[in-house]
Design a protein around this motif. Structure first.
Motif, PDB file in Angstrom:
ATOM      1  N   ASP A   1     -35.129  -7.487 -15.489  1.00 47.01           N
ATOM      2  CA  ASP A   1     -35.928  -6.442 -16.162  1.00 47.01           C
ATOM      3  C   ASP A   1     -35.875  -5.124 -15.396  1.00 47.01           C
ATOM      4  O   ASP A   1     -35.734  -4.051 -15.987  1.00 47.01           O
ATOM      5  CB  ASP A   1     -37.394  -6.888 -16.283  1.00 47.01           C
ATOM      6  CG  ASP A   1     -37.581  -7.863 -17.442  1.00 47.01           C
ATOM      7  OD1 ASP A   1     -36.594  -8.111 -18.164  1.00 47.01           O
ATOM      8  OD2 ASP A   1     -38.705  -8.373 -17.592  1.00 47.01           O
TER       9      ASP A   1
ATOM     10  N   ASP B   1     -32.520  -3.551 -15.971  1.00 45.82           N
ATOM     11  CA  ASP B   1     -32.425  -2.950 -17.308  1.00 45.82           C
ATOM     12  C   ASP B   1     -33.196  -1.628 -17.360  1.00 45.82           C
ATOM     13  O   ASP B   1     -32.750  -0.657 -17.964  1.00 45.82           O
ATOM     14  CB  ASP B   1     -32.998  -3.899 -18.375  1.00 45.82           C
ATOM     15  CG  ASP B   1     -32.090  -5.094 -18.604  1.00 45.82           C
ATOM     16  OD1 ASP B   1     -30.963  -5.117 -18.061  1.00 45.82           O
ATOM     17  OD2 ASP B   1     -32.515  -6.025 -19.319  1.00 45.82           O
ATOM     18  N   GLU B   2     -34.357  -1.635 -16.730  1.00 51.13           N
ATOM     19  CA  GLU B   2     -35.180  -0.417 -16.715  1.00 51.13           C
ATOM     20  C   GLU B   2     -34.472   0.714 -15.967  1.00 51.13           C
ATOM     21  O   GLU B   2     -34.469   1.858 -16.399  1.00 51.13           O
ATOM     22  CB  GLU B   2     -36.494  -0.723 -16.001  1.00 51.13           C
ATOM     23  CG  GLU B   2     -37.734  -0.468 -16.830  1.00 51.13           C
ATOM     24  CD  GLU B   2     -38.964  -0.920 -16.079  1.00 51.13           C
ATOM     25  OE1 GLU B   2     -39.427  -0.167 -15.209  1.00 51.13           O
ATOM     26  OE2 GLU B   2     -39.427  -2.051 -16.342  1.00 51.13           O
TER      27      GLU B   2
END
Ligand SMILES: O=P(O)(O)OC[C@H]1O[C@H](OP(=O)(O)OP(=O)(O)O)[C@H](O)[C@@H]1O
Ligand SMILES: O=C(O)c1cc(=O)[nH]c(=O)[nH]1
Length: 185
Positions: A7, A10-11
């Motif tokens: 995550d 991806d951020e």
């Protein structure tokens, strides 16, 4: 240091893509003309984003590294932030030796016998990292790894492995394309 979670990666990809991807017609270092350009100065000049990038890059650095060699110019702020995060000394690697003063290519001290991890912002063909590696090896440094923020190389274009150099990237072109698609949907 812990691994970066999917995550968080991806951020970071989404934020980097939003901040620094430019569209148009650009000549890149290799001389090619490309329709998209990742302007690293747009994320390096943001202190929060620069730190996030540097934290991700620190995870890619081998434990036996003596010096973090930031490549002029864009690699220098990243190497400085990584140095601050790790306590490893930074080295600032010029494109050409300074013509006066210390006349150094690598700013700090002699590099002979030191293990240098190169710090690069973008890898397109690996040409800048190749030149730095050759020059530093001529000064008897050990250079085996280049860490970069974005590897945008086309398949087969990055030939650094032929020099015995491993390229480790935080993000690839495919990561950034996926982030862009996700932002659109
Ligand atoms: O993988 P390559 O084909 O070598 O291309 C990527 C290199 O070119 C760019 O540097 P540039 O010479 O534009 O310098 P700057 O960092 O001084 O802006 C980029 O920052 C990399 O260093
Ligand atoms: O290859 C380059 O010169 C290059 C490509 C890119 O996307 N961004 C950059 O700063 N340099």
């Amino acid at each position: 240091m812990d691994e970066q979670t999917p995550d968080a990666r991806d951020e970071l990809a989404a934020d980097i893509d939003r901040v620094c991807r430019l569209e148009g017609e650009f000549v890149v270092r290799s001389g090619a003309v490309v329709p998209e350009y990742f302007d690293k100065y747009l994320f390096e000049s943001d202190p929060v984003l620069l730190r996030r990038v540097a934290e991700a890059m620190v995870r890619l650095v081998h434990a036996d590294t003596d010096l973090l060699g930031g490549l002029e110019l864009g690699g220098v702020p990243i190497a400085t932030m990584m140095s601050s995060l790790t306590g490893l000394p930074a080295l600032f690697v010029r494109k050409a030796p300074k013509a006066y003063g210390t006349r150094r290519l690598a700013e700090r001290a002699d590099v002979a016998g030191r293990r240098i991890t190169l710090v690069e912002d973008i890898v397109t063909t690996g040409g800048a990292a190749r030149d730095a590696t050759v020059a530093l090896r001529e000064q008897s440094a050990t250079v085996e790894v280049v860490v970069c923020t974005i590897d945008r190389s086309e398949p087969g274009a990055n030939r650094l492995h032929e020099l015995g150099l491993e390229t480790r990237s935080v993000l690839t072109r495919a990561d950034l394309d996926r982030a862009r698609e996700a932002a659109r949907s």
